[in-house]
Design a protein around this motif. Sequence first.
Motif, mmCIF file in Angstrom:
data_model
loop_
_atom_site.group_PDB
_atom_site.id
_atom_site.type_symbol
_atom_site.label_atom_id
_atom_site.label_comp_id
_atom_site.label_asym_id
_atom_site.label_seq_id
_atom_site.Cartn_x
_atom_site.Cartn_y
_atom_site.Cartn_z
ATOM 1 N N LEU A 141 -21.943 -58.502 5.036
ATOM 2 C CA LEU A 141 -21.438 -58.537 6.415
ATOM 3 C C LEU A 141 -20.745 -57.237 6.796
ATOM 4 O O LEU A 141 -20.752 -56.853 7.977
ATOM 5 C CB LEU A 141 -20.486 -59.717 6.593
ATOM 6 N N ILE A 144 -23.456 -55.204 8.054
ATOM 7 C CA ILE A 144 -23.971 -55.716 9.327
ATOM 8 C C ILE A 144 -23.039 -55.353 10.479
ATOM 9 O O ILE A 144 -23.479 -54.912 11.548
ATOM 10 C CB ILE A 144 -24.158 -57.248 9.244
ATOM 11 N N TYR A 145 -21.734 -55.507 10.259
ATOM 12 C CA TYR A 145 -20.752 -55.202 11.302
ATOM 13 C C TYR A 145 -20.317 -53.736 11.282
ATOM 14 O O TYR A 145 -19.493 -53.322 12.100
ATOM 15 C CB TYR A 145 -19.521 -56.089 11.140
ATOM 16 N N ARG A 146 -20.837 -52.982 10.321
ATOM 17 C CA ARG A 146 -20.518 -51.557 10.198
ATOM 18 C C ARG A 146 -19.009 -51.321 10.048
ATOM 19 O O ARG A 146 -18.405 -50.499 10.731
ATOM 20 C CB ARG A 146 -21.059 -50.780 11.398
#
Length: 272
Positions: A141, A144-146
Amino acid sequence: MPTTVIEPPRRLNLPRWADLWQSREVVARLAQRDIIVRYRQTVLGVAWVIVQPVMSAGVFSLVFGTVAGLSSDGLPYFLFSLAGMLAWNLFNGTLSRAAGSLVANQALVSKVFFPRILVPISTIASVLLDFLVGLCVGIVLLFIYRVNPGWPVLLIPVWAILIAMIGVGVGMAAAAMMVKYRDVGYVLPWLLQILLYASPVAYALSSIPDRLKWVFEINPITWFLEAFRWSLVGTAAPPMWQILGLVAVSVGVLFLGLLYFQSHERAFADVI
């Protein structure tokens, strides 16, 4: 055949490390059985390790993030609450499984002589395995959320060890109590449920009113939650006094739990 000599308790009644080492296979077998049996005959199997924290984080995001509109310190609420759930589940799982370990293995405790302290210790393996799987989801995650937590991510093993120490320390004391008082098995889940919402697991410490913030700041659960989030998702670093307090509390709780457990060990086989 080796000869086992049962001697009177020593000062503080601490376990003999030589005896623990000789009985290391007991820990390995109990841990192996715990890991294998736990998800046997389940449809999702090991996937429950992922489903539980993810679903909890989703519910917390909906209730606290969307409905209540609480702060998540600038992070996606799902990621913020998942980080809190990973740390909480490590503490909760270690404590809960250690607490019920003696009663769950009462036939072994009452019939075989070995250091009883190995029974609650053996429960750590399955909890750490669950934690590692959940941590992998958290790392995915992050990409994904950087979100880049930076170098504090290297401290995650340190926080995990300290959290497990607190859980095992309290769990050993609860396990010794549960041998005689089975009420502990009913009271403990209720207390943990209250502690879950009374600690900033699903909400940020910044969302708490200033007049009540000191109550949360002296809670050791808050200390390891803030430290873990700092390392995993890059929130603000906790103050140094909390980090030092976390180390002191972890060592102290583990030592006191060990002393309490050992002081009652000789009566386990007769009472259980």
